[in-house]
Motif scaffolding. Structure first.
Motif, PDB file in Angstrom:
ATOM      1  N   GLY A  58     -41.888  45.142 -61.224  1.00 12.64           N
ATOM      2  CA  GLY A  58     -41.017  45.376 -60.077  1.00 12.64           C
ATOM      3  C   GLY A  58     -40.383  44.083 -59.602  1.00 12.64           C
ATOM      4  N   ARG A  59     -39.809  44.146 -58.417  1.00 15.36           N
ATOM      5  CA  ARG A  59     -39.113  42.995 -57.868  1.00 15.36           C
ATOM      6  C   ARG A  59     -40.112  42.019 -57.258  1.00 15.36           C
ATOM      7  N   SER A  60     -39.935  40.764 -57.560  1.00  7.83           N
ATOM      8  CA  SER A  60     -40.814  39.735 -57.030  1.00  7.83           C
ATOM      9  C   SER A  60     -40.083  38.964 -55.934  1.00  7.83           C
ATOM     10  N   ALA A  61     -40.783  38.683 -54.866  1.00  7.52           N
ATOM     11  CA  ALA A  61     -40.237  37.911 -53.757  1.00  7.52           C
ATOM     12  C   ALA A  61     -41.122  36.705 -53.492  1.00  7.52           C
ATOM     13  N   VAL A  62     -41.509  36.019 -54.567  1.00  2.00           N
ATOM     14  CA  VAL A  62     -42.441  34.908 -54.450  1.00  2.00           C
ATOM     15  C   VAL A  62     -41.873  33.790 -53.595  1.00  2.00           C
ATOM     16  N   GLY A  63     -40.591  33.538 -53.699  1.00  2.00           N
ATOM     17  CA  GLY A  63     -39.981  32.482 -52.887  1.00  2.00           C
ATOM     18  C   GLY A  63     -40.128  32.756 -51.405  1.00  2.00           C
ATOM     19  N   VAL A  64     -39.850  33.979 -51.002  1.00  2.00           N
ATOM     20  CA  VAL A  64     -39.997  34.367 -49.599  1.00  2.00           C
ATOM     21  C   VAL A  64     -41.472  34.355 -49.212  1.00  2.00           C
ATOM     22  N   GLY A  65     -42.316  34.887 -50.072  1.00  2.00           N
ATOM     23  CA  GLY A  65     -43.748  34.933 -49.787  1.00  2.00           C
ATOM     24  C   GLY A  65     -44.349  33.554 -49.618  1.00  2.00           C
ATOM     25  N   THR A  66     -43.936  32.628 -50.470  1.00  2.00           N
ATOM     26  CA  THR A  66     -44.451  31.263 -50.375  1.00  2.00           C
ATOM     27  C   THR A  66     -44.013  30.604 -49.074  1.00  2.00           C
ATOM     28  N   ALA A  67     -42.771  30.795 -48.703  1.00  2.00           N
ATOM     29  CA  ALA A  67     -42.273  30.215 -47.451  1.00  2.00           C
ATOM     30  C   ALA A  67     -43.001  30.799 -46.244  1.00  2.00           C
ATOM     31  N   VAL A  68     -43.178  32.103 -46.231  1.00  2.00           N
ATOM     32  CA  VAL A  68     -43.879  32.748 -45.118  1.00  2.00           C
ATOM     33  C   VAL A  68     -45.348  32.326 -45.094  1.00  2.00           C
ATOM     34  N   LEU A  69     -45.967  32.232 -46.264  1.00  2.00           N
ATOM     35  CA  LEU A  69     -47.366  31.826 -46.354  1.00  2.00           C
ATOM     36  C   LEU A  69     -47.557  30.403 -45.827  1.00  2.00           C
ATOM     37  N   ASN A  70     -46.704  29.485 -46.239  1.00  2.00           N
ATOM     38  CA  ASN A  70     -46.803  28.100 -45.763  1.00  2.00           C
ATOM     39  C   ASN A  70     -46.546  28.005 -44.267  1.00  2.00           C
ATOM     40  N   ALA A  71     -45.549  28.733 -43.771  1.00  2.00           N
ATOM     41  CA  ALA A  71     -45.249  28.707 -42.336  1.00  2.00           C
ATOM     42  C   ALA A  71     -46.409  29.285 -41.525  1.00  2.00           C
ATOM     43  N   ALA A  72     -46.987  30.362 -42.012  1.00  2.00           N
ATOM     44  CA  ALA A  72     -48.110  30.977 -41.307  1.00  2.00           C
ATOM     45  C   ALA A  72     -49.329  30.054 -41.290  1.00  2.00           C
ATOM     46  N   PHE A  73     -49.566  29.346 -42.380  1.00  2.00           N
ATOM     47  CA  PHE A  73     -50.711  28.431 -42.419  1.00  2.00           C
ATOM     48  C   PHE A  73     -50.477  27.225 -41.515  1.00  2.00           C
ATOM     49  N   LEU A  74     -49.269  26.680 -41.502  1.00  2.00           N
ATOM     50  CA  LEU A  74     -48.974  25.562 -40.598  1.00  2.00           C
ATOM     51  C   LEU A  74     -49.099  25.997 -39.141  1.00  2.00           C
ATOM     52  N   ALA A  75     -48.628  27.197 -38.831  1.00  2.00           N
ATOM     53  CA  ALA A  75     -48.777  27.711 -37.470  1.00  2.00           C
ATOM     54  C   ALA A  75     -50.252  27.877 -37.119  1.00  2.00           C
ATOM     55  N   ALA A  76     -51.052  28.324 -38.074  1.00  2.00           N
ATOM     56  CA  ALA A  76     -52.492  28.481 -37.828  1.00  2.00           C
ATOM     57  C   ALA A  76     -53.156  27.130 -37.579  1.00  2.00           C
ATOM     58  N   ILE A  77     -52.744  26.102 -38.311  1.00  2.00           N
ATOM     59  CA  ILE A  77     -53.304  24.763 -38.102  1.00  2.00           C
ATOM     60  C   ILE A  77     -52.971  24.264 -36.700  1.00  2.00           C
ATOM     61  N   ILE A  78     -51.754  24.516 -36.268  1.00  2.00           N
ATOM     62  CA  ILE A  78     -51.337  24.058 -34.946  1.00  2.00           C
ATOM     63  C   ILE A  78     -52.017  24.866 -33.841  1.00  2.00           C
ATOM     64  N   LEU A  79     -52.160  26.175 -34.030  1.00  2.00           N
ATOM     65  CA  LEU A  79     -52.660  27.043 -32.971  1.00  2.00           C
ATOM     66  C   LEU A  79     -54.173  27.243 -32.957  1.00  2.00           C
ATOM     67  N   ILE A  80     -54.875  26.769 -33.986  1.00  2.00           N
ATOM     68  CA  ILE A  80     -56.322  27.011 -34.054  1.00  2.00           C
ATOM     69  C   ILE A  80     -57.084  26.430 -32.855  1.00  2.00           C
ATOM     70  N   PRO A  81     -56.710  25.263 -32.292  1.00  2.00           N
ATOM     71  CA  PRO A  81     -57.455  24.816 -31.101  1.00  2.00           C
ATOM     72  C   PRO A  81     -57.326  25.788 -29.926  1.00  2.00           C
ATOM     73  N   ARG A  82     -56.120  26.341 -29.714  1.00  2.00           N
ATOM     74  CA  ARG A  82     -55.928  27.286 -28.605  1.00  2.00           C
ATOM     75  C   ARG A  82     -56.743  28.564 -28.829  1.00  2.00           C
ATOM     76  N   VAL A  83     -56.732  29.072 -30.047  1.00  2.00           N
ATOM     77  CA  VAL A  83     -57.499  30.283 -30.351  1.00  2.00           C
ATOM     78  C   VAL A  83     -58.988  30.015 -30.195  1.00  2.00           C
ATOM     79  N   ASN A  84     -59.440  28.854 -30.662  1.00  2.00           N
ATOM     80  CA  ASN A  84     -60.851  28.523 -30.531  1.00  2.00           C
ATOM     81  C   ASN A  84     -61.234  28.316 -29.075  1.00  2.00           C
ATOM     82  N   GLY A  85     -60.349  27.726 -28.291  1.00  2.00           N
ATOM     83  CA  GLY A  85     -60.619  27.571 -26.866  1.00  2.00           C
ATOM     84  C   GLY A  85     -60.705  28.901 -26.146  1.00  2.00           C
TER      85      GLY A  85
END
Length: 158
Positions: free
Chosen positions: A33-60
């Motif tokens: 089928g159709r692959s959207a790896v480029g979009v998936g990789t960008a979303v995955l990296n953005a989500a992980f960077l957001a998690a790194i930034i927001l993890i102190p607030r979530v943990n607090g």
């Protein structure tokens, strides 16, 4: 208990990462089928960077330590660590990256012994097993260690 709450914080912060990881066309280019790896990789990296930034607030929010580490003060405490103890904060990020790489390596070794795609056909159960290994050992464990190190550094920075 603090470790378990840090794990829970990492799970909450990385739920968008898990959603992306469980969609084969977003993370694999060798599926039918159709692959959207480029979009998936960008979303995955953005989500992980957001998690790194927001993890102190979530943990607090999930594991408050009044008044130094609450949902409203954890980001400021992490910022103070990054301003005053940059080398130790960089070592915390290095630990995050090392654990993340270990999770990626574990998934690679697992995929070598039990590939998810055989003759162009995706075996979703093998795919999910590989993605859960990378999620738990790569993303969740690395963020758990990072947030625990940031808590210790924030406590000692004051």
């Amino acid at each position: 208990m603090r470790f378990l709450r840090a794990v829970l914080s990492a799970v909450v912060a990385t739920l968008p990462v898990l959603v992306v990881l469980l969609v084969p066309s977003l993370v694999r280019s060798d599926v039918d089928g159709r692959s959207a790896v480029g979009v998936g990789t960008a979303v995955l990296n953005a989500a992980f960077l957001a998690a790194i930034i927001l993890i102190p607030r979530v943990n607090g929010w999930l594991d408050p330590e009044v008044p130094d580490w609450t949902s409203s003060t954890a980001m400021a405490a992490t910022g103070r660590v990054w301003r005053s103890r940059i080398w130790l904060a960089l070592l915390a990020v290095l630990a995050l990256l090392a654990i993340f790489a270990a999770g990626q390596t574990a998934t690679f070794l697992m995929s070598q012994s039990s590939p998810a795609v055989v003759d162009g056909v995706l075996d979703y159960s093998r795919f999910v097993a590989q993605e859960l290994v990378v999620y738990l050992f790569g993303y969740v464990l690395s963020l758990t260690v990072y947030v625990l190190l940031m808590r210790v550094l924030a406590r000692r920075a004051e």
